[in-house]
Design a protein around this motif. Sequence first.
Motif, PDB file in Angstrom:
ATOM      1  N   VAL A  10      29.655  36.697  21.172  1.00  8.30           N
ATOM      2  CA  VAL A  10      29.172  38.079  21.319  1.00  8.30           C
ATOM      3  C   VAL A  10      30.130  38.984  20.553  1.00  8.30           C
ATOM      4  N   THR A  11      29.662  39.668  19.518  1.00  3.33           N
ATOM      5  CA  THR A  11      30.561  40.559  18.780  1.00  3.33           C
ATOM      6  C   THR A  11      30.769  41.849  19.587  1.00  3.33           C
ATOM      7  N   GLY A  12      31.967  42.435  19.423  1.00  2.29           N
ATOM      8  CA  GLY A  12      32.270  43.688  20.127  1.00  2.29           C
ATOM      9  C   GLY A  12      32.171  43.532  21.624  1.00  2.29           C
ATOM     10  N   SER A  13      32.913  42.549  22.176  1.00  2.00           N
ATOM     11  CA  SER A  13      32.716  42.249  23.602  1.00  2.00           C
ATOM     12  C   SER A  13      33.939  42.559  24.459  1.00  2.00           C
ATOM     13  N   SER A  14      34.801  43.456  23.974  1.00  2.00           N
ATOM     14  CA  SER A  14      35.967  43.834  24.780  1.00  2.00           C
ATOM     15  C   SER A  14      35.588  44.826  25.876  1.00  2.00           C
ATOM     16  N   ARG A  15      34.424  45.434  25.775  1.00  2.00           N
ATOM     17  CA  ARG A  15      33.982  46.397  26.808  1.00  2.00           C
ATOM     18  C   ARG A  15      32.472  46.626  26.694  1.00  2.00           C
ATOM     19  N   ALA A  19      30.901  43.182  26.834  1.00  2.68           N
ATOM     20  CA  ALA A  19      31.639  42.557  27.940  1.00  2.68           C
ATOM     21  C   ALA A  19      30.662  42.117  29.027  1.00  2.68           C
ATOM     22  N   GLY A  20      29.636  42.927  29.269  1.00  2.00           N
ATOM     23  CA  GLY A  20      28.605  42.567  30.256  1.00  2.00           C
ATOM     24  C   GLY A  20      27.886  41.287  29.856  1.00  2.00           C
ATOM     25  N   LEU A  21      27.647  41.137  28.554  1.00  2.00           N
ATOM     26  CA  LEU A  21      26.975  39.923  28.072  1.00  2.00           C
ATOM     27  C   LEU A  21      27.841  38.684  28.295  1.00  2.00           C
ATOM     28  N   VAL A  22      29.134  38.829  28.027  1.00  2.00           N
ATOM     29  CA  VAL A  22      30.043  37.696  28.248  1.00  2.00           C
ATOM     30  C   VAL A  22      29.997  37.299  29.726  1.00  2.00           C
ATOM     31  N   VAL A  33      32.733  33.440  23.753  1.00  2.00           N
ATOM     32  CA  VAL A  33      33.816  33.883  22.872  1.00  2.00           C
ATOM     33  C   VAL A  33      33.802  35.410  22.869  1.00  2.00           C
ATOM     34  N   VAL A  34      34.973  35.988  23.200  1.00  2.00           N
ATOM     35  CA  VAL A  34      35.105  37.445  23.266  1.00  2.00           C
ATOM     36  C   VAL A  34      35.685  37.937  21.942  1.00  2.00           C
ATOM     37  N   ASN A  35      35.022  38.910  21.336  1.00  2.00           N
ATOM     38  CA  ASN A  35      35.475  39.455  20.042  1.00  2.00           C
ATOM     39  C   ASN A  35      35.946  40.902  20.208  1.00  2.00           C
ATOM     40  N   TYR A  36      37.038  41.226  19.514  1.00  4.37           N
ATOM     41  CA  TYR A  36      37.565  42.596  19.543  1.00  4.37           C
ATOM     42  C   TYR A  36      38.193  42.894  18.193  1.00  4.37           C
ATOM     43  N   VAL A  37      38.468  44.203  17.953  1.00  7.92           N
ATOM     44  CA  VAL A  37      39.201  44.626  16.753  1.00  7.92           C
ATOM     45  C   VAL A  37      40.542  45.190  17.203  1.00  7.92           C
ATOM     46  N   ASP A  38      41.592  44.824  16.499  1.00 14.72           N
ATOM     47  CA  ASP A  38      42.925  45.350  16.835  1.00 14.72           C
ATOM     48  C   ASP A  38      42.977  46.856  16.674  1.00 14.72           C
ATOM     49  N   VAL A  51      38.662  40.525  29.889  1.00 16.22           N
ATOM     50  CA  VAL A  51      37.286  40.011  30.015  1.00 16.22           C
ATOM     51  C   VAL A  51      37.312  38.480  29.966  1.00 16.22           C
ATOM     52  N   ALA A  52      38.119  37.946  29.045  1.00 11.63           N
ATOM     53  CA  ALA A  52      38.190  36.482  28.875  1.00 11.63           C
ATOM     54  C   ALA A  52      38.735  35.812  30.134  1.00 11.63           C
ATOM     55  N   SER A  53      39.769  36.408  30.733  1.00 15.73           N
ATOM     56  CA  SER A  53      40.337  35.734  31.919  1.00 15.73           C
ATOM     57  C   SER A  53      39.419  35.899  33.128  1.00 15.73           C
ATOM     58  N   GLU A  54      38.703  37.032  33.167  1.00 16.53           N
ATOM     59  CA  GLU A  54      37.742  37.255  34.265  1.00 16.53           C
ATOM     60  C   GLU A  54      36.696  36.139  34.331  1.00 16.53           C
TER      61      GLU A  54
END
Length: 246
Positions: A10-15, A19-22, A33-38, A51-54
């Motif tokens: 899921v792209t853009g999944s830090s929030r 994040a809901g999709l993850v 797989v959680v994707n984010y941009v620095d 999100v990943a640890s949740e």
Amino acid sequence: MDFTGKVVFVTGSSRGIGAGLVRAFAARGGICVVNYVDDAAGRNHRDAEAVASEVGGAMTVECDVADHARVGEAMRAIVEQLGGIDILVNNAGILRDRSLKRMAPADFEDVVRVNLGGAFNTLQHATTLLRPGGRIINIASVAAFTGFFGQANYAASKAGLVALTKVAAREFARQGTTVNCVAPGFIDTEIIKDMPADVTEKFVEQIPCGRLGQVDDVTNAVLFLAFRESGYITGHVLHVNGGFYM
Ligand code: NAP
């Protein structure tokens, strides 16, 4: 719905919706797989790790979807680590609202580069990296159909995403992979928090269901299209807007 063993990127999944999709796929057995941009403050990285640890320790990948080469590296890393990719959700998106008169060309280009170019990048790499029988869902917007004031960049990018979905649906069909769009209306996430309260109220008045959408309203639609039994639905746009646009 059971997604046990399916690798879900899921792209853009830090929030927000990503994040809901993850959470939704992971709750049904998906390997997410959680994707984010620095960012300079490291907030996105922390959000993505949370999100990943949740969901029990999902893989995280840092990658700007607008960077074609980085997207390829990220997707190849997923395949190496998790064995493949089965479900791709192009969710990453940004807003830079301004009237046509005031919009800087860079604001037009940035939004199109992320919202439309980002999906092109993942789709192109998916042609060789997605396992057959896969599912691709692109998160468009009601704006693609209504064209709100101040959203020349955003509405154009999302309308382009709808067209890209139809092309991809034809090209991926031979691999047994479906490609569809979910077009949300007004969903209660950070992206709409900058809207003045009176503007939000005016929109809500025009929604037959009488409320803003929630993240779950969108994730449920995505789960349906990603479901194994939805394999004869492709090139479709599923509107999730409480009847605002029909
Ligand atoms: P959000 O809370 O702002 O989340 C957007 C996500 O996209 C964030 O995780 C952000 O990641 C990520 N992102 C932004 N630029 C990126 C890039 N270049 N590469 C990778 N990730 C990037 O928004 P949302 O409401 O959840 O929106 C999700 C999707 O739904 C978007 O495509 C949006 O256009 C669409 N949508 C939303 C609504 C709504 O009312 N909320 C309505 C229609 C459509 P970082 O945190 O790492 O920057």
